[in-house]
Motif scaffolding. Structure first.
Motif, PDB file in Angstrom:
ATOM      1  N   PRO A 140      -5.310   5.207   6.119  1.00 52.20           N
ATOM      2  CA  PRO A 140      -6.601   4.759   5.568  1.00 52.20           C
ATOM      3  C   PRO A 140      -7.707   4.594   6.602  1.00 52.20           C
ATOM      4  O   PRO A 140      -8.876   4.600   6.251  1.00 52.20           O
ATOM      5  CB  PRO A 140      -6.252   3.412   4.926  1.00 52.20           C
ATOM      6  CG  PRO A 140      -5.015   2.960   5.594  1.00 52.20           C
ATOM      7  CD  PRO A 140      -4.260   4.193   5.974  1.00 52.20           C
ATOM      8  N   ASN A 141      -7.323   4.465   7.876  1.00 52.63           N
ATOM      9  CA  ASN A 141      -8.373   4.273   8.876  1.00 52.63           C
ATOM     10  C   ASN A 141      -8.574   5.503   9.741  1.00 52.63           C
ATOM     11  O   ASN A 141      -9.312   5.463  10.724  1.00 52.63           O
ATOM     12  CB  ASN A 141      -8.033   3.064   9.753  1.00 52.63           C
ATOM     13  CG  ASN A 141      -8.040   1.786   8.930  1.00 52.63           C
ATOM     14  OD1 ASN A 141      -9.049   1.444   8.335  1.00 52.63           O
ATOM     15  ND2 ASN A 141      -6.911   1.110   8.866  1.00 52.63           N
ATOM     16  N   TYR A 142      -7.893   6.585   9.362  1.00 52.63           N
ATOM     17  CA  TYR A 142      -7.950   7.791  10.188  1.00 52.63           C
ATOM     18  C   TYR A 142      -9.377   8.298  10.349  1.00 52.63           C
ATOM     19  O   TYR A 142      -9.789   8.689  11.430  1.00 52.63           O
ATOM     20  CB  TYR A 142      -7.072   8.881   9.580  1.00 52.63           C
ATOM     21  CG  TYR A 142      -7.138  10.177  10.333  1.00 52.63           C
ATOM     22  CD1 TYR A 142      -6.605  10.269  11.623  1.00 52.63           C
ATOM     23  CD2 TYR A 142      -7.741  11.308   9.793  1.00 52.63           C
ATOM     24  CE1 TYR A 142      -6.666  11.442  12.337  1.00 52.63           C
ATOM     25  CE2 TYR A 142      -7.800  12.485  10.496  1.00 52.63           C
ATOM     26  CZ  TYR A 142      -7.269  12.541  11.766  1.00 52.63           C
ATOM     27  OH  TYR A 142      -7.336  13.714  12.474  1.00 52.63           O
ATOM     28  N   ALA A 194      -5.852  10.537  -1.905  1.00 55.03           N
ATOM     29  CA  ALA A 194      -4.840   9.476  -2.003  1.00 55.03           C
ATOM     30  C   ALA A 194      -3.953   9.472  -0.759  1.00 55.03           C
ATOM     31  O   ALA A 194      -3.578   8.411  -0.258  1.00 55.03           O
ATOM     32  CB  ALA A 194      -3.996   9.659  -3.265  1.00 55.03           C
ATOM     33  N   ALA A 195      -3.650  10.665  -0.246  1.00 53.05           N
ATOM     34  CA  ALA A 195      -2.812  10.718   0.953  1.00 53.05           C
ATOM     35  C   ALA A 195      -3.492   9.970   2.099  1.00 53.05           C
ATOM     36  O   ALA A 195      -2.846   9.196   2.814  1.00 53.05           O
ATOM     37  CB  ALA A 195      -2.547  12.171   1.340  1.00 53.05           C
ATOM     38  N   ARG A 242       0.834  -1.211   0.000  1.00 53.40           N
ATOM     39  CA  ARG A 242       0.000   0.000   0.000  1.00 53.40           C
ATOM     40  C   ARG A 242       0.867   1.259   0.000  1.00 53.40           C
ATOM     41  O   ARG A 242       0.669   2.165  -0.808  1.00 53.40           O
ATOM     42  CB  ARG A 242      -0.908  -0.043   1.225  1.00 53.40           C
ATOM     43  CG  ARG A 242      -1.526   1.283   1.591  1.00 53.40           C
ATOM     44  CD  ARG A 242      -2.741   1.113   2.476  1.00 53.40           C
ATOM     45  NE  ARG A 242      -2.505   0.586   3.810  1.00 53.40           N
ATOM     46  CZ  ARG A 242      -1.921   1.257   4.802  1.00 53.40           C
ATOM     47  NH1 ARG A 242      -1.477   2.482   4.615  1.00 53.40           N
ATOM     48  NH2 ARG A 242      -1.774   0.691   5.981  1.00 53.40           N
ATOM     49  N   LEU A 293       1.091   9.222  -5.671  1.00 53.62           N
ATOM     50  CA  LEU A 293       1.151  10.637  -5.316  1.00 53.62           C
ATOM     51  C   LEU A 293       2.176  11.384  -6.164  1.00 53.62           C
ATOM     52  O   LEU A 293       1.944  12.514  -6.583  1.00 53.62           O
ATOM     53  CB  LEU A 293       1.444  10.800  -3.833  1.00 53.62           C
ATOM     54  CG  LEU A 293       0.168  10.807  -2.994  1.00 53.62           C
ATOM     55  CD1 LEU A 293       0.483  10.783  -1.518  1.00 53.62           C
ATOM     56  CD2 LEU A 293      -0.688  12.035  -3.315  1.00 53.62           C
ATOM     57  N   PHE A 297      -3.716   5.938   1.216  1.00 49.16           N
ATOM     58  CA  PHE A 297      -2.492   5.147   1.232  1.00 49.16           C
ATOM     59  C   PHE A 297      -1.726   5.256   2.551  1.00 49.16           C
ATOM     60  O   PHE A 297      -0.995   4.351   2.917  1.00 49.16           O
ATOM     61  CB  PHE A 297      -1.586   5.555   0.077  1.00 49.16           C
ATOM     62  CG  PHE A 297      -2.110   5.139  -1.274  1.00 49.16           C
ATOM     63  CD1 PHE A 297      -2.091   3.801  -1.643  1.00 49.16           C
ATOM     64  CD2 PHE A 297      -2.638   6.066  -2.152  1.00 49.16           C
ATOM     65  CE1 PHE A 297      -2.567   3.401  -2.878  1.00 49.16           C
ATOM     66  CE2 PHE A 297      -3.127   5.678  -3.391  1.00 49.16           C
ATOM     67  CZ  PHE A 297      -3.098   4.336  -3.751  1.00 49.16           C
ATOM     68  N   PHE A 298      -1.870   6.380   3.246  1.00 48.63           N
ATOM     69  CA  PHE A 298      -1.007   6.575   4.411  1.00 48.63           C
ATOM     70  C   PHE A 298      -1.762   6.671   5.737  1.00 48.63           C
ATOM     71  O   PHE A 298      -1.153   6.528   6.790  1.00 48.63           O
ATOM     72  CB  PHE A 298      -0.124   7.801   4.199  1.00 48.63           C
ATOM     73  CG  PHE A 298       0.737   7.672   2.975  1.00 48.63           C
ATOM     74  CD1 PHE A 298       1.624   6.610   2.866  1.00 48.63           C
ATOM     75  CD2 PHE A 298       0.620   8.553   1.924  1.00 48.63           C
ATOM     76  CE1 PHE A 298       2.406   6.451   1.735  1.00 48.63           C
ATOM     77  CE2 PHE A 298       1.398   8.402   0.785  1.00 48.63           C
ATOM     78  CZ  PHE A 298       2.292   7.344   0.689  1.00 48.63           C
TER      79      PHE A 298
END
Ligand code: HEM
Lengths: 277, 413
Positions: free
Chosen positions: B265-267, B258-259, A246, A254, B262-263
């Motif tokens: 995702p569960n926030y 996308a941020a 991922r 990005l 991908f970085f």
């Protein structure tokens, strides 16, 4: 300048509004220690050696009570995980006894586990698990790092802190396992153990780890905290086996979009250059 | 601008042949390319296009997810984990769909506040605005049912709390709830029908969006001055000016998405939803998704259950009559010195309601929630009609071009 003041004022008021929860939290669980793990951050990856150590702790200590039923043995050999060799993973699977069937005679039978099997749970069902643990249910650990958060009260559980530190799941598991202590009021409860990180502070699970309770093949000293970290990292992988894929893909996406957006901006500017707007 | 546009003369014989029988190319050229658009739209106007893209993203990712998802109480949770672990790029699809829902709401809230600030709901755009409100309500219904599908603890208990609201209806409330559930608890039949409706509603949404854009293309866009275009000098064709500007904004917006995907995702989700639904264990705090929090706060700030439900639905439905509550003839908030402040206070009030909705309804949260709820309605029912009569608007520019020129002169001098 005026705009800046305006935004600062808004941020200030919002901040003030959100912080009183710190006072309201009272007797709740303690915030987890913010351990740093190798898999955090945009480029973070799992430490293979640590995953292998964590697997060992899970297998030798936790698996007696906790299942890991969403994970397949084959996952142990897949990229982005502990990356055992296929042979090693096969051997690990073969140690498990899988109930299969019915065979041609209509009988269920036991056979050694295969790569395609899911981790075999220690108890056949929740009732059996409760019966074996004084009525407390040891939860399946497949998603435990995602289903718990380590931060409580005020800003932490709310907005910015979790954005940059994650939900604190793996930190919570580590803190919990390494955080058994004597109750500060000297209280004792039948079948329960004091642990300040647990909601309600009394947990039915007896402290599962002890110094040198496992022997690490790579020579790492097996302190309680080390084992706690290792198993937490292993469980973080078990909950999110595609994390490395991922993040890698995310970076490329990005980067691509960044370049694309700059080009689009230039095109847009060129098209609009003769329009006063 | 609308309806039966004249046919264009297309060069390509096949296009020409089809267009003279079904003027679909003429329609597209007229509505999506040549459409005269005010030349002074700022980036707040790009969110309509962003929303359209988000709807498409949700539709596509959702349809593929549905190929791998199983809507039964026993299997739903594990089928989602199967998608996350075993389906090729399943994790990507699921995180796209989950974060997409949140981004959809971020965009729609910006879009709605944009309309409020610039008075886009005013004559002649009332119907456009009202269709927008229906879109918003349909979106909320869709998202609510979608959140139930993974069948985690928050899915189950969120569904239970919200469907239970209908038990407040006098006399028939309990029967209505049983009917909604298809039984005596949130269970398999509930999950099944929610899946069916969650698949259906986005297509209703798409139809509403079509009407929304139709209604937009009758009067055309509002703009930051709120002054309607007076001549051709005030407008430019939609293509390539706004197609390119919108596309740029869409890509930037998708980068934010996308941020998260991908970085973090569960926030924007809730940890408890990674625990399988359990009707016997109630989570300590049942919290809906963040985008419902302001309305949840309004619901809980009223001590009486029925009145609370009425207050919550009124807080949505009041948007339908907003065009008639605002008494000012001036559209854009730029020229309304008092309204401008009121607008920002209202935005702040909504944020406060959001924070309150995420916290237990007790102690000072309850008091803050009540004040904020009171202010929410005060804004619509008292302040808006009154301020329009009292305030002295600033002088409006004669036209969009005049305003644009004045601004660029000020910049260059
Ligand atoms: C699926 C959700 C939606 C989609 C796809 C959508 C799409 C659009 C598009 C493409 C435009 C033209 C571009 C723009 O002005 O931004 C527009 C304009 C507008 N929308 Fe929406 N919209 C949605 C939801 C809403 C909602 C919920 C509301 C209000 C409650 C709303 C109110 C308006 C208004 C008043 C305009 C005209 C704005 C102006 O020209 O000043 N829309 N919409």
């Amino acid at each position: 300048m005026k705009k800046l003041f305006k935004s600062l004022a808004i941020a200030g008021i919002l901040g003030a509004l959100m912080s009183p929860q710190a006072m309201a939290s009272g007797d709740g669980p303690k915030n987890a220690k913010n351990y740093s793990f190798s898999f955090e951050g945009i480029f973070g990856t799992f430490d293979r050696a640590q995953l292998k150590r964590g697997f060992l702790v899970y297998q030798e200590v936790c698996a007696g009570c906790h299942g890991l039923k969403l994970v397949n043995y084959r996952n142990l050999a897949e990229p982005g995980g502990p990356e055992f060799t296929k042979t090693e993973a096969k051997a690990i699977a073969a140690e498990a006894e899988v109930n299969d069937g019915p065979n041609a005679e209509g009988e269920m039978f036991d056979r050694p586990g295969k790569l395609s099997d899911k981790f075999v749970s220690p108890y056949p069902n929740d009732e059996a698990a409760k019966a074996g643990n004084n009525g407390a249910l040891p939860p399946d650990l497949s998603l435990i790092t995602k289903s718990r958060s380590g931060w409580h009260g005020s800003l932490k559980s709310l907005y910015l802190y979790s954005l940059f530190n994650g939900s604190g799941g793996p930190e919570y598991i580590t803190s919990l396992l390494a955080g058994y202590a004597d109750d500060p009021h000297g209280e004792e409860k039948e079948g329960l153990n004091y642990n300040p990180y647990f909601t309600g502070n009394w947990i039915a699970m007896p402290s599962p780890l002890s110094d040198d309770g496992v022997e690490y093949a790579d020579g790492t000293k097996a302190t309680v905290e080390q084992q706690a970290k290792d198993v937490a990292v292993f469980l973080a992988w078990a909950a999110e086996p595609k994390m490395e894929e991922r993040k890698k893909l995310g970076f490329m996406v990005l980067l691509y979009m960044l370049v694309f957006s700059v080009l689009l901006y230039l095109v847009k500017k060129a098209i609009w250059r003769n329009v006063k707007h | 601008m609308s309806g039966h546009s004249t046919n264009y003369e297309f060069k390509n014989p096949a296009v020409k042949w089809l267009d003279s029988r079904l003027p679909i190319f003429s329609l597209m050229k007229g509505q999506a390319m040549d459409f005269p658009t005010p030349k002074n739209l700022n980036y707040w106007w790009t969110f309509g296009g962003i929303l359209a893209i988000m709807l498409v993203i949700q539709l596509i990712s959702g349809i593929v997810l549905a190929m791998h998802y199983t809507p039964t109480a026993d299997l739903a949770f594990n089928s989602v984990e199967h998608i996350m672990r075993d389906v090729n790029y399943g994790w990507l699809l699921r995180y796209m769909h989950a974060n997409g829902a949140s981004m959809f709401f971020i965009a729609v809230y910006i879009h709605i506040f944009r309309g409020m600030y610039y008075g886009s709901y005013k004559e002649p755009r009332e119907v456009l605005w009202m269709i927008g409100v229906f879109i918003f309500i349909a979106m909320m219904a869709t998202a609510f049912m979608g959140y139930v599908l993974p069948w985690g603890q928050m899915s189950f208990w969120g569904a239970k709390v919200i469907t239970n609201l209908f038990s407040a209806i006098p006399f028939v409330g309990d029967s209505v709830v049983t009917w909604l559930w298809g039984g005596f608890n949130v269970a398999d039949p509930t999950l099944n029908r929610f899946f069916s409706l969650h698949y259906l509603l986005p297509f209703v949404l798409a139809a509403l969006v079509f009407l929304h854009i139709w209604a937009l293309h009758i009067p055309g866009n509002n703009n930051p001055t709120g002054v309607e275009p007076k001549s051709g000098a005030d407008t430019i064709p939609f293509h390539p000016y706004y197609t390119m500007k919108d596309l740029y904004a869409i890509v930037v917006f998708l980068m934010v998405m996308a941020a998260f995907m991908f970085f973090a995702p569960n926030y924007m989700g809730h940890a408890d939803n990674y625990i399988p639904a359990n009707p016997l264990v109630t989570p300590t705090h049942i919290v809906p998704e963040w985008y419902f929090l302001p309305f949840y706060a309004i619901l809980r700030s009223v001590p009486d259950k029925l009145l609370g439900v009425i207050a919550m639905f009124s807080s949505l439905l009041i948007l339908l009559v907003l065009p008639w509550l605002d008494s000012s003839k001036v559209r854009s908030g730029k020229y309304r010195p008092m309204f401008k402040w009121m607008f920002w206070i209202f935005v702040f009030d909504c944020l406060v309601l959001g924070v309150v909705g995420g916290n237990p309804a007790e102690g000072h949260w309850l008091i803050i929630g009540r004040i904020a709820t009171f202010y929410y309605f005060l804004h619509f029912i008292i302040l808006l009609p009154l301020v329009g009569l009292m305030e002295k608007p600033k002088p409006l520019p004669a036209s969009i071009s005049e305003d644009v020129l004045a601004k660029s002169d000020a910049k260059s001098s």
